[in-house]
Motif scaffolding. Structure first.
Motif, PDB file in Angstrom:
ATOM      1  N   LYS A 158     -17.330   3.561 -20.487  1.00  0.00           N
ATOM      2  CA  LYS A 158     -18.058   4.524 -21.305  1.00  0.00           C
ATOM      3  C   LYS A 158     -17.240   5.792 -21.507  1.00  0.00           C
ATOM      4  N   GLN A 159     -16.490   6.199 -20.463  1.00  0.00           N
ATOM      5  CA  GLN A 159     -15.692   7.418 -20.566  1.00  0.00           C
ATOM      6  C   GLN A 159     -14.638   7.303 -21.656  1.00  0.00           C
ATOM      7  N   GLN A 160     -14.053   6.120 -21.795  1.00  0.00           N
ATOM      8  CA  GLN A 160     -13.023   5.937 -22.816  1.00  0.00           C
ATOM      9  C   GLN A 160     -13.584   6.127 -24.218  1.00  0.00           C
ATOM     10  N   VAL A 161     -14.780   5.549 -24.464  1.00  0.00           N
ATOM     11  CA  VAL A 161     -15.393   5.679 -25.785  1.00  0.00           C
ATOM     12  C   VAL A 161     -15.802   7.125 -26.056  1.00  0.00           C
ATOM     13  N   VAL A 162     -16.455   7.753 -25.069  1.00  0.00           N
ATOM     14  CA  VAL A 162     -16.919   9.126 -25.240  1.00  0.00           C
ATOM     15  C   VAL A 162     -15.743  10.071 -25.428  1.00  0.00           C
ATOM     16  N   THR A 163     -14.673   9.852 -24.646  1.00  0.00           N
ATOM     17  CA  THR A 163     -13.506  10.731 -24.763  1.00  0.00           C
ATOM     18  C   THR A 163     -12.873  10.634 -26.146  1.00  0.00           C
ATOM     19  N   GLU A 164     -12.782   9.417 -26.667  1.00  0.00           N
ATOM     20  CA  GLU A 164     -12.195   9.251 -28.003  1.00  0.00           C
ATOM     21  C   GLU A 164     -13.037   9.953 -29.073  1.00  0.00           C
ATOM     22  N   ALA A 165     -14.369   9.773 -28.976  1.00  0.00           N
ATOM     23  CA  ALA A 165     -15.247  10.433 -29.954  1.00  0.00           C
ATOM     24  C   ALA A 165     -15.199  11.954 -29.804  1.00  0.00           C
ATOM     25  N   ALA A 166     -15.168  12.414 -28.545  1.00  0.00           N
ATOM     26  CA  ALA A 166     -15.129  13.857 -28.307  1.00  0.00           C
ATOM     27  C   ALA A 166     -13.822  14.464 -28.812  1.00  0.00           C
ATOM     28  N   ASN A 167     -12.716  13.756 -28.639  1.00  0.00           N
ATOM     29  CA  ASN A 167     -11.430  14.276 -29.109  1.00  0.00           C
ATOM     30  C   ASN A 167     -11.423  14.465 -30.618  1.00  0.00           C
ATOM     31  N   ARG A 168     -12.073  13.548 -31.328  1.00  0.00           N
ATOM     32  CA  ARG A 168     -12.155  13.697 -32.782  1.00  0.00           C
ATOM     33  C   ARG A 168     -12.950  14.956 -33.157  1.00  0.00           C
ATOM     34  N   LEU A 169     -14.048  15.138 -32.455  1.00  0.00           N
ATOM     35  CA  LEU A 169     -14.851  16.320 -32.741  1.00  0.00           C
ATOM     36  C   LEU A 169     -14.124  17.602 -32.360  1.00  0.00           C
ATOM     37  N   ILE A 170     -13.463  17.583 -31.208  1.00  0.00           N
ATOM     38  CA  ILE A 170     -12.729  18.771 -30.761  1.00  0.00           C
ATOM     39  C   ILE A 170     -11.638  19.128 -31.755  1.00  0.00           C
ATOM     40  N   GLU A 171     -10.959  18.125 -32.289  1.00  0.00           N
ATOM     41  CA  GLU A 171      -9.922  18.379 -33.280  1.00  0.00           C
ATOM     42  C   GLU A 171     -10.514  19.008 -34.542  1.00  0.00           C
ATOM     43  N   ALA A 172     -11.694  18.546 -34.937  1.00  0.00           N
ATOM     44  CA  ALA A 172     -12.350  19.127 -36.114  1.00  0.00           C
ATOM     45  C   ALA A 172     -12.719  20.591 -35.864  1.00  0.00           C
ATOM     46  N   TYR A 173     -13.224  20.897 -34.660  1.00  0.00           N
ATOM     47  CA  TYR A 173     -13.562  22.273 -34.338  1.00  0.00           C
ATOM     48  C   TYR A 173     -12.321  23.153 -34.272  1.00  0.00           C
ATOM     49  N   ARG A 174     -11.217  22.612 -33.753  1.00  0.00           N
ATOM     50  CA  ARG A 174      -9.987  23.390 -33.699  1.00  0.00           C
ATOM     51  C   ARG A 174      -9.439  23.676 -35.095  1.00  0.00           C
ATOM     52  N   ARG A 175      -9.629  22.738 -36.012  1.00  0.00           N
ATOM     53  CA  ARG A 175      -9.228  22.995 -37.400  1.00  0.00           C
ATOM     54  C   ARG A 175     -10.087  24.119 -37.992  1.00  0.00           C
ATOM     55  N   ARG A 176     -11.383  24.113 -37.636  1.00  0.00           N
ATOM     56  CA  ARG A 176     -12.247  25.183 -38.115  1.00  0.00           C
ATOM     57  C   ARG A 176     -11.776  26.539 -37.602  1.00  0.00           C
ATOM     58  N   LEU A 177     -11.401  26.585 -36.313  1.00  0.00           N
ATOM     59  CA  LEU A 177     -10.888  27.830 -35.761  1.00  0.00           C
ATOM     60  C   LEU A 177      -9.591  28.241 -36.448  1.00  0.00           C
ATOM     61  N   ALA A 178      -8.763  27.255 -36.766  1.00  0.00           N
ATOM     62  CA  ALA A 178      -7.485  27.567 -37.411  1.00  0.00           C
ATOM     63  C   ALA A 178      -7.685  28.156 -38.795  1.00  0.00           C
ATOM     64  N   TYR A 179      -8.745  27.765 -39.505  1.00  0.00           N
ATOM     65  CA  TYR A 179      -8.983  28.310 -40.839  1.00  0.00           C
ATOM     66  C   TYR A 179      -9.129  29.829 -40.791  1.00  0.00           C
ATOM     67  N   GLY A 180      -9.831  30.282 -39.761  1.00  0.00           N
ATOM     68  CA  GLY A 180     -10.074  31.714 -39.692  1.00  0.00           C
ATOM     69  C   GLY A 180      -8.916  32.500 -39.141  1.00  0.00           C
ATOM     70  N   GLU A 181      -7.967  31.846 -38.440  1.00  0.00           N
ATOM     71  CA  GLU A 181      -6.891  32.581 -37.792  1.00  0.00           C
ATOM     72  C   GLU A 181      -5.561  32.457 -38.530  1.00  0.00           C
ATOM     73  N   SER A 182      -5.461  31.554 -39.500  1.00  0.00           N
ATOM     74  CA  SER A 182      -4.207  31.361 -40.200  1.00  0.00           C
ATOM     75  C   SER A 182      -4.022  32.413 -41.277  1.00  0.00           C
ATOM     76  N   SER A 183      -2.841  32.390 -41.914  1.00  0.00           N
ATOM     77  CA  SER A 183      -2.567  33.341 -42.976  1.00  0.00           C
ATOM     78  C   SER A 183      -3.486  33.066 -44.158  1.00  0.00           C
ATOM     79  N   ASN A 184      -3.543  34.030 -45.090  1.00  0.00           N
ATOM     80  CA  ASN A 184      -4.451  33.878 -46.222  1.00  0.00           C
ATOM     81  C   ASN A 184      -4.112  32.648 -47.056  1.00  0.00           C
ATOM     82  N   ASP A 185      -2.820  32.420 -47.333  1.00  0.00           N
ATOM     83  CA  ASP A 185      -2.433  31.270 -48.146  1.00  0.00           C
ATOM     84  C   ASP A 185      -2.776  29.963 -47.446  1.00  0.00           C
ATOM     85  N   GLU A 186      -2.458  29.898 -46.141  1.00  0.00           N
ATOM     86  CA  GLU A 186      -2.731  28.662 -45.406  1.00  0.00           C
ATOM     87  C   GLU A 186      -4.230  28.444 -45.270  1.00  0.00           C
ATOM     88  N   ALA A 187      -4.976  29.532 -45.037  1.00  0.00           N
ATOM     89  CA  ALA A 187      -6.430  29.398 -44.918  1.00  0.00           C
ATOM     90  C   ALA A 187      -7.036  28.900 -46.225  1.00  0.00           C
TER      91      ALA A 187
END
Length: 554
Positions: A470-499
């Motif tokens: 179960k940990q393997q499945v949950v970890t894989e799903a969680a990693n996908r979500l975490i990556e999506a949240y990190r992209r959201r954080l990057a939108y606000g912290e990147s330069s204007n053009d990149e954002a």
């Protein structure tokens, strides 16, 4: 006509008027279309008997409750001085000014009745304003001020109306007694509204913790609260109007504590949107249905007050509307000078050309003053209130000038709607109004904090799972979500053009996901129509797609 049939016809008329108002060849605001629909019903012989007390009970509490619930609380409190100046100061100014003006204009109308008409004409209707300005929206901050004004002036105007009618019924009026009565009624109404909202909220929270949350039951509870607050306040001789409005305001904070499910919030919003559309629509349809009879009674109403020709009465409507608009313009000018632009005035006197935030000072333009003045549209509350005028005085004689003041109120509603529909789209086009301070930074910080909290929660969930498979499945799903949240954080912290590029990618991805979901839905419908898919399975799969699409809505 049977009551049930009348209700169904009214609802059908609201629906048809809604479709007509959305067509390309009809460029009239929805309230005017609904009034025309009601007039058509009356011309075809439909009679709408009204019991004023029942009419007031059914329509006013839920509308006031919803206004208080949905008004942006941050904007409400940040512009509280401006709102109070309009909601209380302008109401009293209007009641006094229009009362004496109407008494001068039509001497045969008793002064108490003139004050009652001035009081019921003082509340404004933001729903009608929103419908009129839909094509050229009123600047958000100004609209929030108008919404806050409407929430409070509904209550203050109706309280003044009640006192004026009571003075006519009893034949006497005391400022001291009226002030004490106002404080008692207002205090009782506010306390009952708070008690009902919080009491029901706490009881509901306890029940939900024991048996779980059912969205349908939560919706029914929210619909019952305004009626409970209104009737509870009336039982102790408090202000049911203030009780309903207060219950709506406190309902927002009760939700913050109770934290209803997402399904409850979504379904409840849809239901209340429908309730608001229906109640406002029925009121305007009923206004239109009363017009032919009111016009037919013009001669009798004119003779009752000794006005001579019946054609003088429409001129009275014009004069009263002009007087209301002028008084509102004058008061808005004063309130803006004293509140919204007070700091700017201090800076100008000090010789500065910039405010504390370093931005160029903004002076109240004539356009802005005119927008705020013509936005004072009278609507549902004015009609609901004026129809509650008693038919007879305590001695059995007819209430003086009742038919006349009802006609005048209806005329002012119509004329203010027409004026606003013409002037507001012209005045609001390209108008810029200063946004509330820190709004954009607060939203950005809140989004970042929420994303970081989600990442921490997901990491904890993964760490707390002991089963290897179960940990393997949950970890894989969680990693996908975490990556999506990190992209959201990057939108606000990147330069204007990149954002901007990342946001464009996100919008494109959303559009593609919506297109893919549409294709899935079309295929499911095709299979259901051809008989390849069972109805129960089709509905379940369709529900899943609908929920996924809801998460992609902007």
């Amino acid at each position: 006509m049977h009551t049930v049939t009348i209700i169904l016809v009214l609802v059908l008329t609201v629906v048809l008027c809604g479709f007509v108002a959305r067509t390309r060849w009809v460029r009239l605001p929805l309230p005017l279309v609904q009034i025309a629909g009601g007039t058509g019903l009356a011309l075809f012989g439909m009679q709408l008997p009204l019991d004023p007390e029942i009419f007031f009970l059914l329509f006013i509490p839920p509308l006031l409750f919803l206004d208080g619930w949905r008004i942006p609380k941050g904007a409400f409190f940040s512009d509280a001085r401006s709102i109070l100046m309009l909601a209380i100061g302008l109401v009293l100014f209007t009641v006094l000014g229009m009362g004496f003006f109407i008494d001068w204009l039509i001497p045969s109308v008793p002064l108490a009745v003139a004050f009652a008409l001035g009081a019921i004409l003082s509340p404004t209707d933001p729903v009608a304003v929103s419908a009129i300005a839909a094509g050229n929206p009123i600047p958000p901050r100004l609209m929030h001020i108008l919404e806050g004004e409407s929430l409070l002036n509904d209550a203050s105007g109706l309280v003044c109306f009640t006192f004026a009618v009571a003075a006519m019924m009893t034949g006497g009026f005391s400022i001291g007694a009226a002030s004490l009565s106002f404080l008692r009624e207002a205090g009782g109404g506010i306390l009952i509204g708070l008690a009902i909202s919080w009491g029901v909220g706490l009881a509901n929270k306890w029940l939900v913790s024991k048996v779980g949350e059912e969205p349908g039951l939560q919706i029914l509870i929210s619909i019952l609260i305004p009626f409970a607050a209104y009737l509870g306040a009336e039982q102790i001789h408090g202000s049911g109007i203030l009780a309903a409005a207060t219950a709506g305001v406190s309902m927002h904070y009760a939700d913050l504590i109770g934290r209803p499910l997402a399904a409850t919030r979504t379904q409840r919003k849809a239901v209340w949107d429908t309730v608001q559309l229906l109640l406002n629509g029925v009121i305007f349809v009923m206004l239109g249905a009363q017009l032919p009879a009111s016009i037919g009674n013009l001669q009798a109403a004119s003779a009752e007050v000794g006005a001579g020709s019946a054609w003088k009465l429409p001129l009275y409507v014009v004069a009263i509307t002009v007087g209301l608009t002028f008084m509102r313009f004058l008061w808005v000018f004063i309130s803006m000078k004293l509140t919204l632009f007070k700091q700017n005035k201090k800076d100008r006197l000090a010789g500065n050309q910039q405010g504390k935030d370093g931005k160029q000072l903004v002076r109240p333009s004539l356009r802005l003053l005119l927008v705020a003045s013509f936005a004072g549209v009278r609507g549902a509350l004015t009609l609901a209130g004026i129809l509650t005028l008693p038919l007879f005085l305590p001695d059995g004689t007819r209430f003086p000038a009742r038919d006349l003041v009802i006609f005048l109120a209806m005329g002012v509603i119509l004329l203010s709607l027409v004026l606003a529909s013409i002037t507001l789209p012209l005045l609001t086009k390209g108008l810029v109004f200063a946004p509330p301070a820190r709004r954009s930074s607060e939203e950005r910080n809140a989004r970042s904090a929420a994303a970081e909290a989600a990442i921490v929660r997901l990491e904890k969930v993964c760490a707390g799972i002991s089963t290897e498979g179960k940990q393997q499945v949950v970890t894989e799903a969680a990693n996908r979500l975490i990556e999506a949240y990190r992209r959201r954080l990057a939108y606000g912290e990147s330069s204007n053009d990149e954002a901007a590029r990342m946001q464009e990618l996100a919008r494109t991805e959303r559009a593609l996901r919506l297109e893919a979901l549409t294709a899935e839905r079309d295929e499911l419908f095709r299979r259901r129509i051809s008989g390849e898919l069972d109805d129960a399975i089709h509905l379940r799969l369709l529900r899943e797609i609908d929920l996924l699409e809801a998460t992609l809505e902007e």
